[in-house]
Design an enzyme around this catalytic site. Structure first.
Site, PDB file in Angstrom:
ATOM      1  N   ASP A 169       0.856  -1.184   0.000  1.00  0.00           N
ATOM      2  CA  ASP A 169       0.000   0.000   0.000  1.00  0.00           C
ATOM      3  C   ASP A 169       0.895   1.239   0.000  1.00  0.00           C
ATOM      4  OD1 ASP A 169      -3.108   0.755   0.983  1.00  0.00           O
ATOM      5  OD2 ASP A 169      -1.578   2.248   1.462  1.00  0.00           O
ATOM      6  N   ASN A 177      -2.663  12.953  -3.488  1.00  0.00           N
ATOM      7  CA  ASN A 177      -3.741  13.461  -4.344  1.00  0.00           C
ATOM      8  C   ASN A 177      -4.169  14.867  -3.940  1.00  0.00           C
ATOM      9  OD1 ASN A 177      -4.068  11.358  -6.181  1.00  0.00           O
ATOM     10  ND2 ASN A 177      -5.427  10.212  -4.815  1.00  0.00           N
ATOM     11  N   ASP A 186      -2.052   9.509 -10.219  1.00  0.00           N
ATOM     12  CA  ASP A 186      -2.057   8.418 -11.199  1.00  0.00           C
ATOM     13  C   ASP A 186      -0.638   8.090 -11.668  1.00  0.00           C
ATOM     14  OD1 ASP A 186      -4.765   8.202 -11.023  1.00  0.00           O
ATOM     15  OD2 ASP A 186      -5.205   9.236 -12.914  1.00  0.00           O
ATOM     16  N   GLU A 212      -4.700   2.459  -4.143  1.00  0.00           N
ATOM     17  CA  GLU A 212      -3.233   2.456  -4.076  1.00  0.00           C
ATOM     18  C   GLU A 212      -2.706   1.119  -3.570  1.00  0.00           C
ATOM     19  OE1 GLU A 212      -4.696   4.239  -0.138  1.00  0.00           O
ATOM     20  OE2 GLU A 212      -5.338   4.051  -2.222  1.00  0.00           O
TER      21      GLU A 212
END
Length: 336
Positions: A169, A177, A186, A212
């Site tokens: 993770d 973000n 992304d 993620e």
């Protein structure tokens, strides 16, 4: 001719346009190179799958031909003795039937093994289809993971096949973000997926499980070997990409189903998050331990045992005439 453009001297404006064009071209070129690199890896993986299918087909065909010859010979012996009352001859025929029994049972086992191996390779081939591929990263998706995991669980039950599941993770991804935007997020996911894909073996299965989170299935790998891989991946991500990742690992156990194996790996991931992130933990079935706490002696013994097991499996495959390849994800509510 005006010497100014939008309040900027024309030479300076042209230089800025050229500079922007240069960086855009460089960025597009980098993306193209990355895509070509991924395509080469996928082609290499597809070639490995096809080679395995060819090996299975060739071995089954050869053993079927040998068995067919034995059957024809036995049929001829029966025809020869059909009109005779020679007791000794019939006794000899019974002994020949007994001799045929063992090869017949071995062939039956070989065909069953080949069926499982073909199904496993078919699952790998299905990961190339759009319905089993993540659109952003090009990795396998949840559907492909479910199929592969169920197949490995089945092989574990029948052949004492072992493997380890790793969940990774990206730490603080929500912050990435929020601070830099989703497009940058992304790009980070693509970079992480490329790093994982470059670190694994051809026989390992890499999946973007959601958000993620990434899952790696490592066939014929115990948790000690998987911890070595996880630590190498963690340090590489921090050094090369400037992001940190946390991992949760679990080696399949005799009582495991897909959901229990995923749950143990997920619990290990939560421990890694609670421990401050940027670390890897594994679930040994009863406890959750840090990958950094692995006993080097135990690790060495495990590697020796794995190599011994691999040799035994290859000997068994040779006996049956089959060359088999030995090679959970956090939930969406996992803390970022």
């Amino acid at each position: 001719m005006e010497n100014w453009m939008l309040g900027i001297p024309v030479p300076v404006a042209l230089a800025l346009v050229a500079l922007i064009g240069y960086f855009l071209g460089k960025r597009n070129a980098s993306a193209a190179v990355a895509e070509q690199s991924r395509a080469r890896r996928e082609v290499k993986r597809a070639q490995a799958v096809i080679r395995q299918l060819e090996d299975i087909s060739r071995d089954v065909r050869r053993n079927l031909a040998t068995h067919q010859n034995s059957i024809l010979h036995f049929k001829e012996r029966i025809n020869e003795l059909s009109d005779t009352q020679d007791t000794q001859a019939w006794q000899n025929l019974c002994e020949e039937a007994e001799q045929m029994l063992s090869p017949t049972m071995r062939l039956s086992s070989q065909i069953a093994n080949a069926y499982d191996e073909i199904r496993q390779q078919a699952n790998l081939l299905m990961t190339f289809t759009e319905s089993r591929t993540d659109a952003l990263t090009g990795l396998s998706n949840r559907r492909a993971l479910d199929d592969s995991l169920e197949n490995m669980i089945g092989m574990k039950s029948r052949y004492d096949f072992t493997f380890t599941l790793c969940i990774f993770d990206v730490d603080h991804f929500k912050r990435v973000n929020d601070q830099h935007g989703h497009l940058h997020g992304d790009r980070v996911l693509v970079e992480v997926s490329n790093l994982i894909d470059n670190c694994v073996r051809e026989t390992d299965i890499v999946t973007r499980y959601g958000g993620e989170e990434f899952v790696v299935l490592m066939p014929s790998t115990d948790v000690y070997g998987a911890c070595i891989f996880a630590e190498r991946l963690r340090t590489s991500a921090e050094a090369q990409l400037g992001v940190t990742i946390s991992g949760g690992l679990a080696q399949v156990r005799g009582e495991d189903e897909s959901r229990t194996l995923l749950a143990r790996a997920d619990a290990a991931l939560y421990r890694a998050k609670a421990n401050g992130r940027n670390c890897n933990f594994y679930h040994d079935g009863t406890r959750i331990l840090s990958c950094l706490e692995i006993d080097p002696d135990a690790e060495a013994d495990s590697i020796d045992e794995a190599e011994t097991l691999l040799l035994e499996v290859r000997d068994l495959e040779h006996l049956h005439g089959v060359n088999e390849t030995i090679t959970a994800p956090g939930n969406s509510h996992s803390p970022a």
